[in-house]
Design an enzyme around this catalytic site. Sequence first.
Site, PDB file in Angstrom:
ATOM      1  N   GLY A 122       0.817  -1.214   0.000  1.00 44.67           N
ATOM      2  CA  GLY A 122       0.000   0.000   0.000  1.00 44.67           C
ATOM      3  C   GLY A 122       0.844   1.255   0.000  1.00 44.67           C
ATOM      4  N   LEU A 123       1.142   1.760  -1.191  1.00 46.14           N
ATOM      5  CA  LEU A 123       1.918   2.994  -1.337  1.00 46.14           C
ATOM      6  C   LEU A 123       1.030   4.123  -1.854  1.00 46.14           C
ATOM      7  CD1 LEU A 123       4.647   4.593  -1.726  1.00 46.14           C
ATOM      8  CD2 LEU A 123       4.770   3.577  -3.983  1.00 46.14           C
ATOM      9  N   GLU A 125      -1.666   6.813  -3.014  1.00 46.98           N
ATOM     10  CA  GLU A 125      -2.798   7.541  -2.419  1.00 46.98           C
ATOM     11  C   GLU A 125      -3.344   8.472  -3.490  1.00 46.98           C
ATOM     12  OE1 GLU A 125      -1.482   9.567   1.090  1.00 46.98           O
ATOM     13  OE2 GLU A 125      -0.625   7.732   1.957  1.00 46.98           O
ATOM     14  N   SER A 130       2.582   9.156  -9.012  1.00 48.41           N
ATOM     15  CA  SER A 130       3.956   9.287  -9.509  1.00 48.41           C
ATOM     16  C   SER A 130       4.842   9.948  -8.456  1.00 48.41           C
ATOM     17  CB  SER A 130       3.967  10.126 -10.788  1.00 48.41           C
ATOM     18  OG  SER A 130       3.350   9.407 -11.838  1.00 48.41           O
ATOM     19  N   GLU A 362       3.039   0.579 -11.162  1.00 48.78           N
ATOM     20  CA  GLU A 362       4.425   0.487 -10.673  1.00 48.78           C
ATOM     21  C   GLU A 362       5.358   1.469 -11.398  1.00 48.78           C
ATOM     22  OE1 GLU A 362       5.785  -3.308  -9.383  1.00 48.78           O
ATOM     23  OE2 GLU A 362       3.773  -4.130  -9.469  1.00 48.78           O
ATOM     24  N   THR A 364       4.561   4.905 -14.197  1.00 51.05           N
ATOM     25  CA  THR A 364       4.125   5.084 -15.591  1.00 51.05           C
ATOM     26  C   THR A 364       5.335   5.019 -16.536  1.00 51.05           C
ATOM     27  OG1 THR A 364       4.460   7.452 -15.395  1.00 51.05           O
ATOM     28  CG2 THR A 364       2.247   6.644 -14.880  1.00 51.05           C
ATOM     29  N   GLU A 366       6.267   7.328 -18.299  1.00 51.31           N
ATOM     30  CA  GLU A 366       6.969   8.619 -18.147  1.00 51.31           C
ATOM     31  C   GLU A 366       7.922   8.553 -16.944  1.00 51.31           C
ATOM     32  OE1 GLU A 366       3.596   8.248 -18.667  1.00 51.31           O
ATOM     33  OE2 GLU A 366       3.905   8.700 -20.777  1.00 51.31           O
TER      34      GLU A 366
END
Length: 379
Positions: A122-123, A125, A130, A362, A364, A366
């Site tokens: 859970g990273l 939010e 990014s 995980e 983008t 970019e």
Amino acid sequence: MLLNENQKMIRQMARDFADSRLAPIAQEIDRTAKFPEATVKEMGELGFMGLAVPEEYGGVGADMTSYALVVEEVSRVCGSHGLTVAAHNSLGCWPIATLGTEEQKKKFLPVAATGASLLSFGLTESGAGSDAGGTRTTAVRDGDDWVLNGTKMWITNSHYAGALIITAKTDPEAKGSHGISAFIVPTDIAGFTVEKKENKLGLRASDTAPLTLEDVRVPGEYLLGKEGEGFKYFMMTLDGGRISIAAVALGLAVGAYDVARAYAKERQQFGRPIAKFQAIEFMLADMATQIQASRLLTYEACRLKDAGEDFAHLAAMAKLHASETAMFVTDKAIQILGGYGYTTEYPVERMYRDAKLCTIGEGTSEIQRLVIGRRELMD
Ligand code: COS
């Protein structure tokens, strides 16, 4: 690509399982968006859910190449199953196996290795995508415990997780990515809620949901690693996770290519198989070339990781190339199948929808370019 006997054996096992057990259900679980509990249990029995768990804690302790081969083969047939294996192993099991204390490993890894309950990460939010350092979830020390409050989004496997690794700000004064810590949060703890599953474009059977933490009290021994180092731990975890997504993308590209190639050799127009037209032959040539380039990058990133060398740069390249390739190949596969490709009669439209996630999750495309570009410009 040169594989050792063990790697060939594990690839064959994953290939046989995907063809016999996943191919018959992949279209249906995409339609119903139903998490495939029974086949995830079977993957646990085969050891796929314990690939990143060392043998002493009940897992397989596989090398990164073997792990990526399993993810690729499973994703070749069903992206939802591929992502389920990938997120559980690389985002859930790996950080505990690498950073956890002996007690944490003994408590969380053996059950996770069986696949009976999953581990999740859970990273993200609403304001920290990014910009992963924008975490607003907080953890405040209270005696020996930590009290967590906040919300997380797009969390894979969360309805089926026994525990999650959560980032939270532990030092409100610290700027940016500093002052963030990582915690192991059991999902049966008071104040923790997994919200409704998202209705997604692709990877529809994979479980994705938001989480709420309301005065969740975790004991001090559930802090993962050192206080304040959470951002770095999550970046390290994502370096490996990017190889996983490259393997998912590679599998989807191979799956779509195989269907398009077989169709082009069968389908007759103007009195001959369409593969005999150079327009189609060249499409297949480009697809095969891009797939091979993605495969070489992905397995080179695995080789570096297994050798204990710095692999972050290559993992970002592999993820970028493989996910863009998956979009290219699945698009061309639909084009080759024409009207058939646009319907659910063939799996290529599903693979096209599934592939899109690989350019987003995980990090983008970019963000991968940013990671690669920073390294390229480093002196
Ligand atoms: N491994 C270990 N440490 C790392 C690291 C890595 N791969 N990447 C960065 N760090 C460290 C840096 O060394 C730096 O440490 P110090 O503060 O001690 O100098 C710290 O982390 C901050 O790094 P940086 O300044 O590069 O952070 P930024 O805020 O500029 O962010 C990006 C860098 C954009 C690359 C990062 O936020 C990122 O990868 N974002 C995408 C997140 C993502 O993938 N989200 C999707 C999750 S889906 S599960």
